[in-house]
Design an enzyme around this catalytic site. Structure first.
Site, short mmCIF file in Angstrom:
data_model
loop_
_atom_site.label_atom_id
_atom_site.label_comp_id
_atom_site.label_asym_id
_atom_site.label_seq_id
_atom_site.Cartn_x
_atom_site.Cartn_y
_atom_site.Cartn_z
N ASP A 11 0.85 -1.19 0.00
CA ASP A 11 0.00 0.00 0.00
C ASP A 11 0.89 1.24 0.00
OD1 ASP A 11 -2.02 1.81 0.28
OD2 ASP A 11 -2.58 1.22 2.33
N ASP A 105 -3.07 2.25 -5.91
CA ASP A 105 -1.91 2.25 -5.00
C ASP A 105 -1.86 1.07 -4.05
OD1 ASP A 105 -4.04 3.18 -3.33
OD2 ASP A 105 -2.53 4.03 -1.99
N GLU A 106 -2.66 0.06 -4.30
CA GLU A 106 -2.71 -1.09 -3.38
C GLU A 106 -2.83 -2.37 -4.17
OE1 GLU A 106 -5.65 -1.52 -0.16
OE2 GLU A 106 -6.00 0.61 -0.50
MG LIG Z 1 -2.39 3.94 0.15
#
Ligand SMILES: [Mg+2]
Length: 356
Positions: A11, A105-106
């Site tokens: 993350d 973003d993960e």
């Molecule tokens: Mg994040």
């Protein structure tokens, strides 16, 4: 018995805000919100400096500004975020084809069997964090565990720029001490309902029978029963196919003019675009309009090729919306969704052509 799985959840830390701080030195060390400061704007992401003031993503901009008068608003640059996202995805794929992105973003990675034959998942997570930092100048946090549920909890545990491992021995205790609201898969409404039933922590959840949970939470009951014990059998699914990506907003007061509606639509489009995976786009845009009297209509159009930018998607959505205004009936909700999803077409981007 099948071998213990090794799952990593990666993350990026305060992703959009960190990209902005990376690209503009004047923003570093300062409270930054990505989003629009306008009356109806919302915060898409907040830097850690802003979070100290209680600024959070999805918070109305006016609230954020009140909590932090020094707050600097920066307009989102989704095309840059997607580019960075493609870069980190390429790093993941060096280790395993089993990569399941949750957003830009993960992602979950299953590294039980990995392309580098590295036995330690923790080592892989450290490698990946170092390479992300090297190639993007940004930090990521990692969680390592034996299933998706625990890996995601773990990545949150030492944020930012941290790594945390939840071993099989630790799993059940780790869950017991956390409030249920922290569990991925237990949203705000479910948290409220659990609290009303006397379930505040993982420990409370564990004390409830499977039958009780199924009676109160239907199909999700079995999932909650499992996670309370640190059990989650869901596989990492690299090919999870989403049929559509959508976002909508209900307004505090009804909209009547096209200008108002256009301003309100921009952040909705931005949100839809931000949820497209790095290499995914769609050809069909659907506009949903709910009126003050709860009447609802949809308008749809399909383009010849997948939308290549947020601006293109916005133009198509505006073309659907234009004839509906001015609207004497008053509009209480606008929604945009993107479907006919497939690989994004970006002929000008040789890297992507290779990646697809
Ligand atoms: Mg994040």
């Amino acid at each position: 018995m099948p071998a213990q799985r090794k799952i990593i959840h990666i993350d990026m830390d305060a992703f959009f805000a960190s990209v902005e701080q990376r690209d503009d030195p004047a923003l570093r060390g300062r409270p930054v919100a990505v989003g629009s400061p306008r009356e109806r704007g919302v915060v898409a992401a907040a830097s850690y400096e802003a979070r100290k003031f209680g600024v959070r993503s999805a918070m109305p901009s006016v609230t954020a500004q009140r909590r932090c008068p020094e707050l600097i608003f920066v307009p989102p640059r989704f095309d840059v975020y997607r580019e960075v996202s493609r870069g980190i995805r390429a790093i993941f794929l060096d280790y395993t084809p089993l990569v399941e992105p949750l957003s830009l973003d993960e992602a979950y990675l299953d590294v039980t069997e990995n392309l580098k034959a590295i036995a330690s998942a923790t080592r892989i997570a450290e490698d990946i964090r170092a390479r992300i930092r090297e190639t993007t100048g940004l930090t990521a946090s990692a969680g390592v565990s034996y299933n998706k549920f625990l890996a995601k909890l773990a990545s949150d545990h030492r944020k930012p720029d941290g790594l945390f491992v939840v071993t099989p021995q630790m799993g059940p205790t780790f869950v017991a001490d956390l409030p249920v609201g922290r569990f991925h898969g237990v949203g705000p409404a479910t948290t409220k309902k659990m609290n009303a039933l006397g379930i505040e922590t993982g420990r409370d959840l564990r004390e409830k029978s499977l039958d009780f949970l199924q009676r109160n939470f239907g199909k999700s009951g079995a999932f909650y029963f499992g996670i309370a014990r640190g059990v989650d059998e869901r596989p990492v699914r690299p090919d999870r196919i989403r049929k559509s990506i959508g976002a909508e907003v209900t307004f505090a007061r009804d909209l009547f003019s096209y200008e108002e509606a256009r301003a309100a639509l921009a952040p909705i489009v931005a949100r839809v675009w931000s949820h497209c995976r790095a290499a995914t786009s769609g050809r069909t845009v659907t506009l949903k309009v709910k009126y003050a009297d709860f009447r609802q209509i949809t308008r749809r159009s399909t383009a010849a090729a997948p939308f290549a930018s947020a601006a293109e998607l916005e133009r198509a959505a505006l073309a659907l919306m234009r004839p509906l205004f001015p609207s004497p009936a008053g509009v209480r909700l606008l929604g945009v969704s993107l479907s006919s999803l497939g690989p994004a077409e970006r002929p000008s981007d040789p890297q992507l052509a290779l990646a697809v």
